[in-house]
Design a protein around this motif. Sequence first.
Motif, PDB file in Angstrom:
ATOM      1  N   TRP A 136     -10.467   4.626 -12.226  1.00  0.00           N
ATOM      2  CA  TRP A 136     -11.327   3.638 -12.888  1.00  0.00           C
ATOM      3  C   TRP A 136     -11.342   3.827 -14.397  1.00  0.00           C
ATOM      4  N   ASN A 137     -10.982   5.026 -14.860  1.00  0.00           N
ATOM      5  CA  ASN A 137     -10.867   5.279 -16.299  1.00  0.00           C
ATOM      6  C   ASN A 137      -9.476   4.940 -16.833  1.00  0.00           C
ATOM      7  N   GLY A 138      -8.653   4.284 -16.027  1.00  0.00           N
ATOM      8  CA  GLY A 138      -7.371   3.786 -16.512  1.00  0.00           C
ATOM      9  C   GLY A 138      -6.135   4.459 -15.955  1.00  0.00           C
ATOM     10  N   GLU A 139      -6.278   5.517 -15.186  1.00  0.00           N
ATOM     11  CA  GLU A 139      -5.129   6.209 -14.585  1.00  0.00           C
ATOM     12  C   GLU A 139      -4.762   5.512 -13.273  1.00  0.00           C
ATOM     13  N   LEU A 140      -4.243   4.299 -13.384  1.00  0.00           N
ATOM     14  CA  LEU A 140      -4.070   3.405 -12.234  1.00  0.00           C
ATOM     15  C   LEU A 140      -3.134   3.947 -11.164  1.00  0.00           C
ATOM     16  N   ALA A 141      -2.173   4.761 -11.537  1.00  0.00           N
ATOM     17  CA  ALA A 141      -1.200   5.277 -10.568  1.00  0.00           C
ATOM     18  C   ALA A 141      -1.858   6.106  -9.463  1.00  0.00           C
ATOM     19  N   PHE A 142      -3.040   6.645  -9.725  1.00  0.00           N
ATOM     20  CA  PHE A 142      -3.718   7.436  -8.694  1.00  0.00           C
ATOM     21  C   PHE A 142      -4.046   6.601  -7.459  1.00  0.00           C
ATOM     22  N   ALA A 143      -4.179   5.291  -7.598  1.00  0.00           N
ATOM     23  CA  ALA A 143      -4.488   4.436  -6.444  1.00  0.00           C
ATOM     24  C   ALA A 143      -3.435   4.600  -5.349  1.00  0.00           C
ATOM     25  N   ASP A 144      -2.174   4.680  -5.740  1.00  0.00           N
ATOM     26  CA  ASP A 144      -1.096   4.832  -4.759  1.00  0.00           C
ATOM     27  C   ASP A 144      -1.185   6.161  -4.025  1.00  0.00           C
ATOM     28  N   GLU A 145      -1.686   7.169  -4.703  1.00  0.00           N
ATOM     29  CA  GLU A 145      -1.756   8.509  -4.132  1.00  0.00           C
ATOM     30  C   GLU A 145      -2.945   8.693  -3.201  1.00  0.00           C
ATOM     31  N   ILE A 146      -4.074   8.094  -3.527  1.00  0.00           N
ATOM     32  CA  ILE A 146      -5.315   8.392  -2.799  1.00  0.00           C
ATOM     33  C   ILE A 146      -5.761   7.305  -1.835  1.00  0.00           C
ATOM     34  N   CYS A 147      -5.206   6.095  -1.945  1.00  0.00           N
ATOM     35  CA  CYS A 147      -5.670   4.975  -1.123  1.00  0.00           C
ATOM     36  C   CYS A 147      -4.721   4.676   0.026  1.00  0.00           C
ATOM     37  N   SER A 148      -5.287   4.316   1.137  1.00  0.00           N
ATOM     38  CA  SER A 148      -4.534   3.891   2.310  1.00  0.00           C
ATOM     39  C   SER A 148      -3.809   2.577   2.008  1.00  0.00           C
ATOM     40  N   PRO A 149      -2.668   2.339   2.638  1.00  0.00           N
ATOM     41  CA  PRO A 149      -2.004   1.043   2.465  1.00  0.00           C
ATOM     42  C   PRO A 149      -2.880  -0.138   2.911  1.00  0.00           C
ATOM     43  N   GLU A 150      -3.844   0.111   3.791  1.00  0.00           N
ATOM     44  CA  GLU A 150      -4.761  -0.926   4.282  1.00  0.00           C
ATOM     45  C   GLU A 150      -6.119  -0.814   3.594  1.00  0.00           C
ATOM     46  N   PHE A 151      -6.124  -0.510   2.324  1.00  0.00           N
ATOM     47  CA  PHE A 151      -7.341  -0.290   1.554  1.00  0.00           C
ATOM     48  C   PHE A 151      -8.171  -1.573   1.403  1.00  0.00           C
ATOM     49  N   THR A 152      -9.504  -1.443   1.509  1.00  0.00           N
ATOM     50  CA  THR A 152     -10.422  -2.546   1.183  1.00  0.00           C
ATOM     51  C   THR A 152     -11.610  -1.995   0.408  1.00  0.00           C
ATOM     52  N   ILE A 153     -12.243  -2.869  -0.365  1.00  0.00           N
ATOM     53  CA  ILE A 153     -13.442  -2.509  -1.112  1.00  0.00           C
ATOM     54  C   ILE A 153     -14.412  -3.676  -1.040  1.00  0.00           C
TER      55      ILE A 153
END
Length: 124
Positions: A14-31
């Motif tokens: 959320w502070n701008g390091e967007l690549a972390f989403a690929d590492e920590i989130c499931s391919p079926e991610f929802t919010i």
Amino acid sequence: MTELRKLVLWNDMWNGELAFADEICSPEFTIHFGRDVSTHNGDDITDPAQLKAFVRDFRASFDNDLEFTLVRNFVDPATDFAVSLWNLRIGPDRIVGGIDVFEFDDAGRIRKVHSVTGQRGIPG
């Protein structure tokens, strides 16, 4: 990687390091956000790529003058849930707080988040 570490990387994302989403989130991610969905399309997010685009656009809407800080994390290793309390500085003078509730998939990645932003900061 532990669930606690994933919560730290979530904050960094959320502070701008967007690549972390690929590492920590499931391919079926929802919010799901606890605010009026007519103001954004966040509830339509269904994967990490869409999450990264949403965060990028959100940050840009404030000229990237945002800073998320963690207040406290709660992780119960016996369950697939965790909670993060955080503050968000918007510009030089405004601070709001929020809470995210995380659900993890079988591989330990973040599968679902419920996120609510308040009107004032959360004390540490």
